[in-house]
Scaffold this motif. Structure first.
Motif, short mmCIF file in Angstrom:
data_model
loop_
_atom_site.label_atom_id
_atom_site.label_comp_id
_atom_site.label_asym_id
_atom_site.label_seq_id
_atom_site.Cartn_x
_atom_site.Cartn_y
_atom_site.Cartn_z
N PHE A 216 0.85 -1.19 0.00
CA PHE A 216 0.00 0.00 0.00
C PHE A 216 0.89 1.25 0.00
O PHE A 216 1.94 1.27 0.65
N ALA A 217 0.49 2.30 -0.69
CA ALA A 217 1.22 3.58 -0.73
C ALA A 217 2.68 3.37 -1.11
O ALA A 217 3.59 3.92 -0.49
N ARG A 218 2.89 2.52 -2.14
CA ARG A 218 4.27 2.16 -2.51
C ARG A 218 5.00 3.30 -3.19
O ARG A 218 6.22 3.31 -3.27
N GLY A 224 -3.65 9.71 4.93
CA GLY A 224 -4.08 9.31 6.27
C GLY A 224 -2.87 9.03 7.14
O GLY A 224 -2.79 9.47 8.30
N ALA A 225 -1.90 8.30 6.59
CA ALA A 225 -0.67 7.99 7.35
C ALA A 225 0.05 9.29 7.70
O ALA A 225 0.55 9.46 8.82
N ARG A 226 0.08 10.22 6.74
CA ARG A 226 0.76 11.51 7.01
C ARG A 226 0.15 12.19 8.23
O ARG A 226 0.84 12.73 9.08
N ILE A 242 2.01 -2.53 18.58
CA ILE A 242 1.80 -3.20 17.28
C ILE A 242 1.45 -2.16 16.22
O ILE A 242 0.55 -1.32 16.42
N ASP A 243 2.18 -2.20 15.11
CA ASP A 243 1.81 -1.42 13.92
C ASP A 243 0.95 -2.37 13.11
O ASP A 243 1.44 -3.24 12.39
N LEU A 244 -0.38 -2.22 13.26
CA LEU A 244 -1.34 -3.19 12.70
C LEU A 244 -1.71 -2.80 11.27
O LEU A 244 -2.17 -1.68 11.04
N CYS A 246 0.64 -2.91 8.76
CA CYS A 246 1.81 -2.00 8.77
C CYS A 246 2.19 -1.47 7.39
O CYS A 246 2.90 -0.47 7.30
N GLY A 247 1.75 -2.12 6.29
CA GLY A 247 2.22 -1.68 4.97
C GLY A 247 3.74 -1.64 4.96
O GLY A 247 4.39 -2.60 5.42
N ASN A 248 4.32 -0.53 4.50
CA ASN A 248 5.79 -0.45 4.46
C ASN A 248 6.40 -0.14 5.83
O ASN A 248 7.62 0.02 5.94
N VAL A 250 5.86 2.53 7.82
CA VAL A 250 6.25 3.92 8.04
C VAL A 250 5.83 4.42 9.43
O VAL A 250 6.55 5.21 10.05
N LEU A 251 4.69 3.93 9.96
CA LEU A 251 4.22 4.41 11.27
C LEU A 251 5.14 3.88 12.37
O LEU A 251 5.63 4.65 13.22
N GLY A 252 5.39 2.58 12.36
CA GLY A 252 6.24 1.97 13.38
C GLY A 252 7.67 2.49 13.30
O GLY A 252 8.32 2.73 14.33
N ASP A 268 0.96 -7.58 9.07
CA ASP A 268 0.13 -7.30 7.90
C ASP A 268 -0.24 -8.64 7.25
O ASP A 268 0.43 -9.64 7.48
N GLU A 269 -1.31 -8.64 6.45
CA GLU A 269 -1.67 -9.88 5.76
C GLU A 269 -0.97 -9.99 4.41
O GLU A 269 -1.05 -11.02 3.75
N SER A 270 -0.26 -8.95 3.99
CA SER A 270 0.45 -8.97 2.71
C SER A 270 1.92 -9.33 2.95
O SER A 270 2.60 -8.67 3.75
N TYR A 271 2.37 -10.36 2.25
CA TYR A 271 3.78 -10.77 2.41
C TYR A 271 4.71 -9.63 2.00
O TYR A 271 5.75 -9.41 2.60
N VAL A 296 3.36 -12.03 9.34
CA VAL A 296 2.24 -12.12 8.39
C VAL A 296 1.10 -12.74 9.18
O VAL A 296 1.25 -13.83 9.74
N ASP A 297 -0.03 -12.04 9.26
CA ASP A 297 -1.10 -12.50 10.14
C ASP A 297 -2.44 -11.96 9.63
O ASP A 297 -2.47 -10.97 8.89
N ASP A 298 -3.53 -12.59 10.05
CA ASP A 298 -4.86 -12.06 9.79
C ASP A 298 -5.24 -11.20 10.99
O ASP A 298 -5.52 -11.75 12.06
N ASN A 314 -3.78 2.31 10.55
CA ASN A 314 -4.45 3.03 9.45
C ASN A 314 -5.22 1.93 8.73
O ASN A 314 -4.67 1.24 7.88
N PRO A 315 -6.49 1.68 9.12
CA PRO A 315 -7.17 0.44 8.71
C PRO A 315 -7.45 0.36 7.21
O PRO A 315 -7.65 1.39 6.57
N PRO A 316 -7.52 -0.86 6.69
CA PRO A 316 -7.83 -1.04 5.25
C PRO A 316 -9.31 -0.79 4.99
O PRO A 316 -10.13 -0.98 5.88
N PHE A 317 -9.61 -0.38 3.77
CA PHE A 317 -11.02 -0.18 3.43
C PHE A 317 -11.42 -1.03 2.23
O PHE A 317 -12.46 -0.83 1.64
N HIS A 326 -15.31 -4.47 6.85
CA HIS A 326 -15.37 -5.59 7.81
C HIS A 326 -13.99 -5.93 8.38
O HIS A 326 -13.88 -6.41 9.49
N ILE A 327 -12.91 -5.64 7.63
CA ILE A 327 -11.58 -5.95 8.19
C ILE A 327 -11.24 -4.96 9.29
O ILE A 327 -10.70 -5.31 10.33
N ALA A 328 -11.60 -3.68 9.08
CA ALA A 328 -11.38 -2.68 10.14
C ALA A 328 -12.15 -3.11 11.39
O ALA A 328 -11.61 -3.07 12.51
#
Ligand SMILES: C[S@@+](CC[C@H](N)C(=O)[O-])C[C@H]1O[C@@H](n2cnc3c(N)ncnc32)[C@H](O)[C@@H]1O
Length: 384
Positions: A216-218, A224-226, A242-244, A246-248, A250-252, A268-271, A296-298, A314-317, A326-328
């Motif tokens: 995300f935000a590659r 939102g993160a800003r 926990i940076d839940l 986390c994407g790249n 940046v927050l953590g 994050d759920e993305s490898y 890597v986790d759900d 910064n929850p996914p939408f 529903h994931i948020a």
């Protein structure tokens, strides 16, 4: 939810993952899957006319396992960036009695197998990720490899066909069937490939951020993160955070810069997200590696009850192509379980989503810490 998949002689029971999603009109496959399965079966029949063995399939980006289950009679390797998609695939294969030895599950960063006879691709809507996949396919395809891809017709445009042409070989798209199209690509050898991951300097910081193709935000910091970066928690020395989602990372990473003694979990759920976060700590804060974890986790499934002081998110939408909250919601519910008494969940959200009401109901209260025309920063404290 319709779970009964029927196509020609194929009958399967298929569920989305996570199970029990609130939107019952969603199902675990779409018309693009059906189109790809029909084209794959024709390619398999064709292959069998020339060869006594079954073709080796490579399936990329199967959403919830429909492709894998429908083509279970062939040996196959499945590659995806999504842990949820892997969970769905394993669940649906088991539910349909397809727990055989004929398939392997790979994540997106594991090199592709050296050989595949038929490659089946559900197009991602992220063009960097498509470009990354094409560059991987270019390294294993031969001129006789069958390459088939599908997506909604609106997502197959000249750009996409040109990207196939530039990186893999000439590609043509079928006419539209049930709002979807099928791409056939003829691989050519020796095409030049772009380089991944992407790297850029984060403004006003000493950080360089490394971004794998599907994170995300590659290409630039998310707005939102800003905003959340301006409102990160303070006075959290030594805490477990926990940076839940986390994407790249940046927050953590920013939190670690001001509090290098934190025990920080990037999840994050993305490898590719988790690999990016790890690469970013290795590059920017290597002295913190011993106290950081990359998972890597759900959501927070693998975290123990009452084990965490702070969660930032910064929850996914959306999930794959579907816009959803529903994931948020799952993240908030699980945050309440894993936070210690007095622990805090801090999120950034689009104003219109009204998560404040949801967190109020769940935690008994929720404070708005900051707002701008587009986003709010919300905090809920676990009191009991
Ligand atoms: C809006 S992005 C935020 C990324 C990063 N924290 C930032 O602010 O740039 C949401 C993240 O949640 C992740 N995500 C989606 N579903 C998830 C799940 N079930 N469990 C964990 N993470 C998930 C996505 O992969 C994505 O990286």
């Amino acid at each position: 939810m319709n779970t009964q998949f029927q196509l020609g002689h194929i009958n399967l029971s298929l569920q989305r993952w996570p199970l029990n999603q609130p939107n019952h009109s969603l199902q675990a496959w779409d018309a693009a899957d059906e189109l790809l399965i029909e084209a794959a079966n024709n390619a398999i029949d064709n292959f069998k006319r020339h060869d006594t063995a079954l073709p080796q399939l490579l399936i990329i980006n199967d959403s919830f396992g429909a492709l894998s289950c429908a083509l279970a009679h062939c040996p196959q390797i499945n590659s995806t960036d999504s842990y949820l998609a892997q969970q769905a695939l394993a669940h649906n294969r088991a539910a349909n009695g397809l727990n055989d030895q004929r398939y392997q599950n790979h994540d997106s960063l594991t090199p592709l197998p050296a050989h595949a006879d038929i490659i089946l691709l559900k197009l991602p809507n992220n063009h960097s990720y498509l470009s990354f996949i094409l560059s991987q396919l270019a390294s294993i395809s031969r001129p006789d490899t069958v390459v088939l891809a599908t997506a909604k017709a609106k997502d197959i445009n000249r750009n996409v066909l040109e990207m196939f042409g530039r990186q893999l070989g000439h590609a043509e798209a079928s006419l539209t069937v049930k709002k979807c199209r099928l791409i056939r690509c003829q691989p050519e050898l020796g095409k030049p490939q772009p380089q991944f991951p992407l790297k850029w300097k984060l403004d006003d910081t000493p950080f360089t951020l490394i971004n794998h193709a599907n994170v995300f935000a590659r290409e630039k910091l998310d707005l939102g993160a800003r905003f959340l970066l301006q409102h990160l928690p303070v006075d959290i020395a030594g805490q477990r955070v926990i940076d839940l989602g986390c994407g790249n990372g940046v927050l953590g990473l920013t939190l670690l810069h001001t509090h290098p003694d934190l025990q920080l979990v990037f999840s994050d759920e993305s490898y590719m997200a988790v690999a990016s976060a790890k690469a970013n700590i290795e590059l920017n804060m290597p002295q913190c590696l011993a106290k950081t974890e990359f998972l890597v986790d759900d959501c927070l499934a693998s975290q123990a009850e009452q084990s965490v002081d702070q969660i930032i998110c910064n929850p996914p939408f959306h999930q794959q192509h579907t816009v959803t909250t529903h994931i948020a919601t799952q993240m908030f519910n699980e945050a309440k379980r894993v936070l210690k008494r007095g622990g805090r969940l801090r999120i950034v959200a689009n104003r219109h989503l009204n998560y404040q009401q949801q967190l109020n109901r769940l935690f008994g209260h929720c404070q708005q810490l900051a707002a701008n025309p587009k986003f709010v920063i919300l905090e809920a404290i676990k009191r009991s």
